[in-house]
Write a protein that holds these residues in place. Structure first.
Motif, PDB file in Angstrom:
ATOM      1  N   VAL A  64       0.859  -1.177   0.000  1.00 44.68           N
ATOM      2  CA  VAL A  64       0.000   0.000   0.000  1.00 44.68           C
ATOM      3  C   VAL A  64       0.898   1.231   0.000  1.00 44.68           C
ATOM      4  CG1 VAL A  64      -1.767   1.275   1.271  1.00 44.68           C
ATOM      5  CG2 VAL A  64      -1.841  -1.224   1.206  1.00 44.68           C
ATOM      6  N   LEU A  65       0.612   2.178  -0.898  1.00 43.56           N
ATOM      7  CA  LEU A  65       1.479   3.339  -1.063  1.00 43.56           C
ATOM      8  C   LEU A  65       1.124   4.442  -0.075  1.00 43.56           C
ATOM      9  CD1 LEU A  65       1.650   3.498  -4.948  1.00 43.56           C
ATOM     10  CD2 LEU A  65       3.278   2.496  -3.360  1.00 43.56           C
ATOM     11  N   LYS A  66       2.158   5.016   0.516  1.00 43.95           N
ATOM     12  CA  LYS A  66       2.023   6.181   1.393  1.00 43.95           C
ATOM     13  C   LYS A  66       2.381   7.414   0.577  1.00 43.95           C
ATOM     14  CE  LYS A  66       3.571   3.251   5.138  1.00 43.95           C
ATOM     15  NZ  LYS A  66       4.718   2.893   5.927  1.00 43.95           N
ATOM     16  N   ASP A  67       2.345   8.584   1.191  1.00 49.50           N
ATOM     17  CA  ASP A  67       2.603   9.829   0.456  1.00 49.50           C
ATOM     18  C   ASP A  67       3.996   9.863  -0.160  1.00 49.50           C
ATOM     19  OD1 ASP A  67       0.084  10.722   0.899  1.00 49.50           O
ATOM     20  OD2 ASP A  67       0.600  11.969   2.611  1.00 49.50           O
ATOM     21  N   ILE A  68       4.998   9.433   0.584  1.00 52.44           N
ATOM     22  CA  ILE A  68       6.365   9.354   0.050  1.00 52.44           C
ATOM     23  C   ILE A  68       6.933   8.002   0.450  1.00 52.44           C
ATOM     24  CG2 ILE A  68       8.699  10.289   0.162  1.00 52.44           C
ATOM     25  CD1 ILE A  68       7.520  13.008   0.707  1.00 52.44           C
ATOM     26  N   MET A  69       7.424   7.272  -0.560  1.00 53.92           N
ATOM     27  CA  MET A  69       7.996   5.954  -0.295  1.00 53.92           C
ATOM     28  C   MET A  69       9.266   5.797  -1.107  1.00 53.92           C
ATOM     29  SD  MET A  69       4.740   3.413  -0.239  1.00 53.92           S
ATOM     30  CE  MET A  69       5.667   2.104   0.517  1.00 53.92           C
ATOM     31  N   GLU A  70      10.250   5.157  -0.500  1.00 48.98           N
ATOM     32  CA  GLU A  70      11.482   4.842  -1.208  1.00 48.98           C
ATOM     33  C   GLU A  70      11.612   3.330  -1.307  1.00 48.98           C
ATOM     34  OE1 GLU A  70      14.703   6.900   0.693  1.00 48.98           O
ATOM     35  OE2 GLU A  70      14.221   8.758  -0.361  1.00 48.98           O
ATOM     36  N   VAL A  71      12.158   2.898  -2.438  1.00 52.04           N
ATOM     37  CA  VAL A  71      12.336   1.479  -2.717  1.00 52.04           C
ATOM     38  C   VAL A  71      13.823   1.237  -2.933  1.00 52.04           C
ATOM     39  CG1 VAL A  71      11.787  -0.396  -4.308  1.00 52.04           C
ATOM     40  CG2 VAL A  71      10.065   1.349  -3.812  1.00 52.04           C
TER      41      VAL A  71
END
Length: 143
Positions: A64-71
């Motif tokens: 589930v995506l949050k406002d800012i995500m790093e992979v």
């Protein structure tokens, strides 16, 4: 004497067949029970396209995506992928005015959206395929 031995072997064989069928039914039940039925209504998420068992590392089926995500490969990322082809900080996804944007963080092997290597920030659309190393995700927008 011969008929008694053959009768015993017949019943043992039938018992083995039943045990085999029961073990298959148990495996099917455990597989169905293990399916993640998380309701993802009205959220943006990434769905893994690869088969989980084909990858040599652990990965979730949905993110589930949050406002800012790093992979990336490092532990301080929101989505950690232990793939050797993924950089420590591989990409960033950020939400801006209701849309998600994807940015490659100068990764060594690049980030691909719908088969094209991205060089700049890209706005994601529902159904976009994102490839990072050996892993491919489907971007789903349910809002």
């Amino acid at each position: 004497m011969y008929s008694i031995v053959s009768l015993i072997f017949k019943y043992i064989f039938i018992a083995i067949i039943y045990l085999f069928i029961l073990s298959i039914i148990r495996l099917i039940y455990l597989d169905i029970k293990g399916i993640d039925t998380t309701i993802l209504d009205n959220t943006n998420y990434l769905k893994l396209i690869n088969r989980k068992d084909s990858l040599p590392f652990k990965i979730e089926e949905y993110y589930v995506l949050k406002d800012i995500m790093e992979v990336g490969r490092a532990n301080d990322n929101e989505i950690v992928i232990r793939d050797p082809y993924v950089s420590k900080k591989h990409l960033r996804m950020a939400k801006d005015e209701g849309d998600f944007y994807l940015e490659d963080l100068d990764s060594a092997n690049g980030t691909y959206v719908n088969g094209d290597r991205i060089m700049d920030v890209v706005r994601l659309k529902n159904g976009d395929r994102i490839r990072v190393g050996q892993v491919e995700f489907l971007y789903v927008d349910r809002e």
